[in-house]
Design an enzyme around this catalytic site. Sequence first.
Site, mmCIF file in Angstrom:
data_model
loop_
_atom_site.group_PDB
_atom_site.id
_atom_site.type_symbol
_atom_site.label_atom_id
_atom_site.label_comp_id
_atom_site.label_asym_id
_atom_site.label_seq_id
_atom_site.Cartn_x
_atom_site.Cartn_y
_atom_site.Cartn_z
ATOM 1 N N ARG A 245 -54.682 -20.806 36.005
ATOM 2 C CA ARG A 245 -55.915 -20.303 35.412
ATOM 3 C C ARG A 245 -57.035 -21.323 35.610
ATOM 4 N NH1 ARG A 245 -51.625 -19.340 32.088
ATOM 5 N NH2 ARG A 245 -51.156 -17.127 31.637
ATOM 6 N N LYS A 272 -52.302 -21.209 28.362
ATOM 7 C CA LYS A 272 -52.550 -20.001 27.588
ATOM 8 C C LYS A 272 -51.231 -19.330 27.210
ATOM 9 C CE LYS A 272 -54.818 -15.487 27.830
ATOM 10 N NZ LYS A 272 -55.607 -14.555 28.669
ATOM 11 N N ARG A 347 -55.021 -15.530 41.257
ATOM 12 C CA ARG A 347 -53.635 -15.480 40.778
ATOM 13 C C ARG A 347 -52.959 -14.201 41.269
ATOM 14 N NH1 ARG A 347 -52.060 -18.352 36.345
ATOM 15 N NH2 ARG A 347 -51.424 -16.561 35.048
ATOM 16 N N HIS A 371 -46.410 -17.260 32.953
ATOM 17 C CA HIS A 371 -46.278 -16.076 32.113
ATOM 18 C C HIS A 371 -44.986 -16.110 31.308
ATOM 19 C CE1 HIS A 371 -49.078 -13.462 34.820
ATOM 20 N NE2 HIS A 371 -49.739 -14.252 34.002
ATOM 21 N N TYR A 381 -34.569 -15.237 30.934
ATOM 22 C CA TYR A 381 -35.564 -15.555 31.968
ATOM 23 C C TYR A 381 -36.377 -16.775 31.544
ATOM 24 C CZ TYR A 381 -40.179 -15.382 34.096
ATOM 25 O OH TYR A 381 -41.349 -15.719 34.708
#
Length: 410
Positions: A245, A272, A347, A371, A381
């Site tokens: 970002r 973030k 991105r 993410h 994950y």
Amino acid sequence: MGGMTNKLTELALRNAKPGTTTKRLADGGGLFLEVRPNGSKYWRMAYRYGGKQKLLALGVYPNVSIAKARKSAQQAKEQLAEGVDPGLVKKIRKGTNATDNTFQAVAEEWLEKFKHQWTESHLKSISGRLRRDIFPWIGARPVGEISAPELLSALRRIEARGHLENAHRAQTNAGQVFMYAIATGRAERNPAADLRGAIPRPNVSHMSSITDPKQVGELLRAIDRYPGSPITRCALQLTTHVFLRSKEIRFAEWSEFDFEKAEWRIPLAKMKGRKRDKEISGSAFHLVPLATQVIDILREVQALTGQGKYLFPGLRSTTRPMSDATLTNALRRMGYSQEELHVHGLRATARTLIRQELGFDEEPIERQLGHAVKGPLGAAYNRADFIEERKRMMQAWADYLEKLKTGEIS
């Protein structure tokens, strides 16, 4: 003059004696008096534009006083700040006639002078938009006499066709032409700036991106040619390679990098939506493996900012990071409109091409994007960092970008 300390006095100028060779008496900020062996004295200003060292002639002393020379030098600095070559401005003003002052003439001159900063496709897009939607209505009008309602009337015609994005792009391009006219002494106002909010914004919820490999190659070449700050250019290059970002790029600190391990460890507090990831993964950092090409970019910017805290400090203060608008403004200066490309959209560019062109799985890509994934992959994950896979992926991505830039693949 812009914080410059002047060195020359009227007495020193009068008493300056010629020598056997031309000599220069510096006044500061690039301004100097050139004293030639025959006794002639010429005001000159040294400056850089487009990566090249240039000289601007400002007149002959004593016909041009020291005060007037300083004023001219200040005006030249202001033109440089606007991205305009003051030498070109002088040349234009010298040869300007009535026909040169029409909007179309100024626009075509602007296109010709700045086309080297844009990709071929962007040049074609901008010139086509002006010739199709703006020139027929205001092209023959003197650029300094065009009012905001006149420009709005032309833009409304685009809006009436339902092309809101094109209307905003045309407004942006017209504004760039007016700014160039102001810089070259042929207009005093930019009517496009008075029309903010006059045309409805298109309903666009995504961050604009490009996913065509050929266009990505054009973007990379445009970034390499970026005529502004080399620090901004390096920031854009890093963004395309690590696809973080904008804020994570701008707030990057030298203490977070380990060149020997080829790693960038970003504290999760700066990421973030990642402040609680330590509870999930057991790590307090987001790891970014550094490809060899990225190390080269970092070495270049280290020579410029390595003594400070931030990789990309602000233009006004080295103790604060680069502003949020800097990278966006750089893309706009290269000819990319908001609808065509957003910094955050890089991105999406990486995510799409790494999957489609390089064949990597979703998990390491999403992890590298920072993410937190929901759904079937779940916590398992999030506990897996896929470090080795991400190292291979980041080097493969850098290699792929290099080949796109050189045209080896497209």
